[in-house]
Design a protein around this motif. Structure first.
Motif, PDB file in Angstrom:
ATOM      1  N   LEU A 296      -3.298  -3.954 -11.968  1.00 29.28           N
ATOM      2  CA  LEU A 296      -4.139  -3.033 -11.725  1.00 29.28           C
ATOM      3  C   LEU A 296      -3.468  -1.475 -11.237  1.00 29.28           C
ATOM      4  O   LEU A 296      -3.870  -0.715 -11.678  1.00 29.28           O
ATOM      5  CB  LEU A 296      -5.127  -3.202 -10.277  1.00 29.28           C
ATOM      6  N   GLN A 297      -2.391  -1.650 -10.568  1.00 30.75           N
ATOM      7  CA  GLN A 297      -1.713  -0.322 -10.144  1.00 30.75           C
ATOM      8  C   GLN A 297      -1.069   0.312 -11.629  1.00 30.75           C
ATOM      9  O   GLN A 297      -1.542   1.710 -11.743  1.00 30.75           O
ATOM     10  CB  GLN A 297      -0.561  -0.689  -9.415  1.00 30.75           C
ATOM     11  N   PRO A 298      -0.614  -0.335 -12.381  1.00 32.21           N
ATOM     12  CA  PRO A 298      -0.106   0.372 -13.614  1.00 32.21           C
ATOM     13  C   PRO A 298      -1.298   0.612 -14.403  1.00 32.21           C
ATOM     14  O   PRO A 298      -1.518   2.044 -15.126  1.00 32.21           O
ATOM     15  CB  PRO A 298       0.651  -0.722 -14.300  1.00 32.21           C
ATOM     16  N   LEU A 299      -2.423   0.091 -14.471  1.00 26.03           N
ATOM     17  CA  LEU A 299      -3.625   0.225 -15.157  1.00 26.03           C
ATOM     18  C   LEU A 299      -4.044   1.806 -14.761  1.00 26.03           C
ATOM     19  O   LEU A 299      -4.773   2.647 -15.484  1.00 26.03           O
ATOM     20  CB  LEU A 299      -4.628  -0.648 -15.365  1.00 26.03           C
ATOM     21  N   ALA A 300      -4.094   1.827 -13.565  1.00 28.26           N
ATOM     22  CA  ALA A 300      -4.614   3.013 -12.617  1.00 28.26           C
ATOM     23  C   ALA A 300      -3.622   4.199 -12.723  1.00 28.26           C
ATOM     24  O   ALA A 300      -4.171   5.307 -12.393  1.00 28.26           O
ATOM     25  CB  ALA A 300      -5.122   2.647 -11.120  1.00 28.26           C
ATOM     26  N   GLY A 301      -2.398   3.869 -13.069  1.00 29.50           N
ATOM     27  CA  GLY A 301      -1.601   5.065 -12.998  1.00 29.50           C
ATOM     28  C   GLY A 301      -1.276   5.478 -11.721  1.00 29.50           C
ATOM     29  O   GLY A 301      -1.100   6.600 -11.483  1.00 29.50           O
ATOM     30  N   ILE A 302      -1.265   4.432 -10.625  1.00 35.53           N
ATOM     31  CA  ILE A 302      -1.105   4.730  -9.329  1.00 35.53           C
ATOM     32  C   ILE A 302       0.275   4.077  -8.812  1.00 35.53           C
ATOM     33  O   ILE A 302       0.906   3.283  -9.314  1.00 35.53           O
ATOM     34  CB  ILE A 302      -2.025   4.060  -8.548  1.00 35.53           C
ATOM     35  N   ASP A 303       1.359   4.941  -8.206  1.00 32.50           N
ATOM     36  CA  ASP A 303       2.349   4.698  -7.623  1.00 32.50           C
ATOM     37  C   ASP A 303       2.388   4.678  -6.126  1.00 32.50           C
ATOM     38  O   ASP A 303       1.326   4.862  -5.751  1.00 32.50           O
ATOM     39  CB  ASP A 303       3.526   5.824  -7.850  1.00 32.50           C
ATOM     40  N   GLY A 304       3.405   3.899  -5.708  1.00 30.74           N
ATOM     41  CA  GLY A 304       3.152   3.952  -4.031  1.00 30.74           C
ATOM     42  C   GLY A 304       3.539   2.464  -3.720  1.00 30.74           C
ATOM     43  O   GLY A 304       3.749   1.620  -4.528  1.00 30.74           O
ATOM     44  N   ASP A 305       3.803   2.098  -2.224  1.00 31.47           N
ATOM     45  CA  ASP A 305       4.105   1.135  -1.842  1.00 31.47           C
ATOM     46  C   ASP A 305       2.864   0.201  -1.534  1.00 31.47           C
ATOM     47  O   ASP A 305       2.363   0.331  -0.487  1.00 31.47           O
ATOM     48  CB  ASP A 305       5.050   1.188  -0.676  1.00 31.47           C
ATOM     49  N   TRP A 306       2.848  -0.915  -2.595  1.00 35.03           N
ATOM     50  CA  TRP A 306       1.669  -1.380  -2.252  1.00 35.03           C
ATOM     51  C   TRP A 306       1.507  -2.739  -1.309  1.00 35.03           C
ATOM     52  O   TRP A 306       0.776  -2.705  -0.482  1.00 35.03           O
ATOM     53  CB  TRP A 306       1.102  -2.206  -3.666  1.00 35.03           C
ATOM     54  N   HIS A 307       2.911  -3.102  -0.661  1.00 33.97           N
ATOM     55  CA  HIS A 307       2.940  -3.975   0.226  1.00 33.97           C
ATOM     56  C   HIS A 307       2.697  -3.152   1.817  1.00 33.97           C
ATOM     57  O   HIS A 307       1.900  -3.566   2.353  1.00 33.97           O
ATOM     58  CB  HIS A 307       4.568  -4.282   0.397  1.00 33.97           C
ATOM     59  N   GLU A 308       3.433  -1.696   1.786  1.00 34.96           N
ATOM     60  CA  GLU A 308       2.655  -1.110   2.983  1.00 34.96           C
ATOM     61  C   GLU A 308       1.318  -0.687   3.096  1.00 34.96           C
ATOM     62  O   GLU A 308       0.750  -0.799   4.018  1.00 34.96           O
ATOM     63  CB  GLU A 308       3.554   0.162   2.908  1.00 34.96           C
ATOM     64  N   TYR A 309       0.772  -0.497   1.958  1.00 30.68           N
ATOM     65  CA  TYR A 309      -0.623  -0.134   1.900  1.00 30.68           C
ATOM     66  C   TYR A 309      -1.489  -1.317   2.254  1.00 30.68           C
ATOM     67  O   TYR A 309      -2.495  -1.287   3.206  1.00 30.68           O
ATOM     68  CB  TYR A 309      -1.006   0.019   0.396  1.00 30.68           C
ATOM     69  N   CYS A 310      -1.017  -2.579   1.892  1.00 29.92           N
ATOM     70  CA  CYS A 310      -1.777  -3.785   2.368  1.00 29.92           C
ATOM     71  C   CYS A 310      -1.411  -4.128   3.842  1.00 29.92           C
ATOM     72  O   CYS A 310      -2.489  -4.551   4.621  1.00 29.92           O
ATOM     73  CB  CYS A 310      -1.251  -5.024   1.548  1.00 29.92           C
ATOM     74  N   GLN A 311      -0.697  -3.579   4.170  1.00 30.73           N
ATOM     75  CA  GLN A 311      -0.291  -3.677   5.754  1.00 30.73           C
ATOM     76  C   GLN A 311      -1.475  -2.766   6.503  1.00 30.73           C
ATOM     77  O   GLN A 311      -1.769  -3.506   7.744  1.00 30.73           O
ATOM     78  CB  GLN A 311       1.070  -3.457   6.102  1.00 30.73           C
ATOM     79  N   ILE A 312      -1.351  -1.836   6.266  1.00 32.10           N
ATOM     80  CA  ILE A 312      -2.198  -0.940   6.786  1.00 32.10           C
ATOM     81  C   ILE A 312      -3.851  -1.417   6.619  1.00 32.10           C
ATOM     82  O   ILE A 312      -4.680  -1.531   7.686  1.00 32.10           O
ATOM     83  CB  ILE A 312      -2.239   0.545   6.114  1.00 32.10           C
ATOM     84  N   LYS A 313      -4.221  -1.871   5.324  1.00 38.36           N
ATOM     85  CA  LYS A 313      -5.235  -2.274   5.250  1.00 38.36           C
ATOM     86  C   LYS A 313      -5.831  -3.589   5.968  1.00 38.36           C
ATOM     87  O   LYS A 313      -6.783  -3.608   6.751  1.00 38.36           O
ATOM     88  CB  LYS A 313      -5.483  -2.750   3.660  1.00 38.36           C
ATOM     89  N   ALA A 314      -4.767  -4.454   6.362  1.00 39.08           N
ATOM     90  CA  ALA A 314      -5.094  -5.420   7.268  1.00 39.08           C
ATOM     91  C   ALA A 314      -5.410  -5.085   8.629  1.00 39.08           C
ATOM     92  O   ALA A 314      -6.075  -5.746   9.281  1.00 39.08           O
ATOM     93  CB  ALA A 314      -3.565  -6.480   7.279  1.00 39.08           C
ATOM     94  N   LEU A 315      -5.004  -4.012   9.235  1.00 39.21           N
ATOM     95  CA  LEU A 315      -5.410  -3.262  10.398  1.00 39.21           C
ATOM     96  C   LEU A 315      -6.815  -2.855  10.332  1.00 39.21           C
ATOM     97  O   LEU A 315      -7.428  -2.710  11.383  1.00 39.21           O
ATOM     98  CB  LEU A 315      -4.290  -2.221  10.934  1.00 39.21           C
ATOM     99  N   LEU A 316      -6.978  -2.663   9.292  1.00 39.62           N
ATOM    100  CA  LEU A 316      -8.453  -2.060   9.344  1.00 39.62           C
ATOM    101  C   LEU A 316      -9.658  -3.143   8.849  1.00 39.62           C
ATOM    102  O   LEU A 316     -10.821  -2.822   9.110  1.00 39.62           O
ATOM    103  CB  LEU A 316      -8.671  -0.943   7.894  1.00 39.62           C
ATOM    104  N   GLU A 317      -9.180  -4.279   8.675  1.00 39.55           N
ATOM    105  CA  GLU A 317      -9.981  -5.381   8.457  1.00 39.55           C
ATOM    106  C   GLU A 317     -10.984  -5.711   9.793  1.00 39.55           C
ATOM    107  O   GLU A 317     -12.315  -5.881   9.470  1.00 39.55           O
ATOM    108  CB  GLU A 317      -9.238  -6.455   8.278  1.00 39.55           C
ATOM    109  N   PRO A 318     -10.655  -5.635  10.852  1.00 40.76           N
ATOM    110  CA  PRO A 318     -11.231  -5.723  12.131  1.00 40.76           C
ATOM    111  C   PRO A 318     -12.480  -5.010  12.195  1.00 40.76           C
ATOM    112  O   PRO A 318     -13.524  -5.294  12.849  1.00 40.76           O
ATOM    113  CB  PRO A 318     -10.469  -6.033  13.204  1.00 40.76           C
TER     114      PRO A 318
END
Length: 408
Positions: A296-318
């Motif tokens: 999905l990242q290449p299709l969307a043309g998005i760069d960035g550290d996806w691993h870091e993004y998912c770590q932040i997202k995990a903090l948002l989950e609760p």
């Protein structure tokens, strides 16, 4: 006053129910979310009092039928008809400006009550995220700036969403084969982009195993939401749920009551809860993150550290349960609209525009919000009780629904 005529079997009760649902929709358009069954001509133009009277009389007849039928399939059919019919008066009260209190309403309409939510725990989670995502400005503003680089460009949205939909469909078909289920060959969906809605995405089931899945372009589409949305609206979410009911119950058993879907009714508890839960059956968290990063990242043309993004997202989950808390407090009159906006920004970490959209959703749909995260959690608990048959039982529930009152 019009009254329901004496029942001539379960089929007659079902047709009375269908006519009554159409009558409610004539009075309050939008009550019916999907209908591919008996024509609207079966409806009568009834007053609120007549609708409530007919609902009460139909419930009485269904209860009598339940007392004399021993066949498990027929009892299940009657239980569904009873729950759906019994919810109608609560909906009428709401539309006439006399809604029940939040928990009483969600129980009457959907058979479910939101779990207790500890606001102090939500505040603590916000503080933890605040310490992780440093910078200037409010935490909501910092988060919005940080997520900016992960928004799917509108020009690429259809391509990215289609790719994700085809992927979850393929995974879902594999699981269906494992539990010996097959979909009709011509089942399909099409994607549309729309604007000006209070929701993010919506499945409009057309019948004949077809869906139109719409995505709202008003709000930014973050890359991590793509797979959640297509699973919820498509596979094994709303599209699959409707396909399996049409295939097995409407066409297979000849039960037309499943071809009409009043949105504010008990069937929505399973519809939304299963749609939220379904992604966890298809993909582990690590598999999902790999698909998002590699496809999905290449299709969307998005760069960035996806691993870091998912770590932040995990903090948002609760914090996802904060929606229920704010909706209940505002609709109960415990907080003002401006206070609700503040909480949607502070506790839910929404942008002001997104907070305004959420408030509009609460105003439009009231206690419907409980069917999502709380419904998902309660359905998960029920399925855990099935032991190793979790996956099989999940798909069997879509094929022959049990309402929330039957999960306990």
């Amino acid at each position: 006053m019009s009254t329901v005529q004496p029942a001539g079997g379960i089929a007659t009760l079902a047709h009375h129910y269908i006519a009554l649902v159409h009558s409610v929709d004539l009075l309050f358009p939008g009550y019916i979310d999907a209908c591919y069954g008996p024509a609207k001509q079966s409806a009568q133009h009834l007053s609120n009092e007549e609708i409530c009277h007919q609902a009460s009389e139909l419930c009485r007849q269904i209860k009598h039928a339940l007392s004399i039928h021993n066949d498990s399939a027929q009892k299940q059919r009657l239980t569904f008809l009873l729950a759906q019919t019994a919810a109608i008066p609560a909906y009428m009260q709401w539309q006439l400006g006399q809604p029940l209190r939040f928990d009483a309403e969600s129980l009457a309409l959907y058979g479910i009550v939101s779990d207790e939510i500890d606001e102090t725990k939500l505040v603590a989670q916000v503080s933890q995220l605040d310490a992780r995502l440093t910078g200037r400005g409010s935490l909501a503003a910092r988060l919005a700036r940080w997520r900016q680089d992960y928004i799917v460009p509108q020009a690429r949205m259809a391509t990215v969403l289609s790719c994700a939909l085809e992927h979850v469909r393929a995974l879902c078909l594999q699981q269906l084969a494992q539990v010996d289920m097959r979909l009709p060959r011509h089942e399909a969906f099409r994607i549309e982009m729309v604007a000006g809605k209070v929701w993010t995405a919506y499945n409009w089931y057309q019948g004949d195993y077809q869906s139109v899945i719409q995505f709202n372009t008003d709000m930014p589409l973050y890359l991590d939401r793509v797979i959640e949305l297509v699973s919820h609206e498509g596979y094994p979410g709303h599209h699959l749920f409707n396909v399996l009911q049409e295939q097995g119950l409407v066409n297979g058993n000849g039960w037309p009551e499943y071809a009409i879907y009043p949105l504010f009714s008990p069937i929505s508890s399973l519809a939304e809860a299963s749609a939220d839960l379904g992604l966890s059956l298809l993909m582990s968290e690590s598999t999902r993150q790999a698909f998002e990063a590699e496809r999905l990242q290449p299709l969307a043309g998005i760069d960035g550290d996806w691993h870091e993004y998912c770590q932040i997202k995990a903090l948002l989950e609760p914090l996802k349960f904060a929606d229920n808390l704010v909706a209940r407090q505002w609709l109960e009159g415990d907080i003002s609209a401006s206070e609700a906006m503040d909480k949607l920004i502070y506790l839910c970490l929404n942008t002001p525009a997104r907070a305004q959209q959420r408030l509009a959703f609460f105003e439009t749909n009231r206690s419907y919000i409980v069917n999502y995260h709380s419904g998902c959690q309660q359905l998960h608990g029920y399925l855990l009780g099935q032991g190793r048959r979790y996956q099989q039982h999940f798909y069997q529930l879509l094929q022959r629904p049990l309402l929330a009152q039957q999960w306990r």
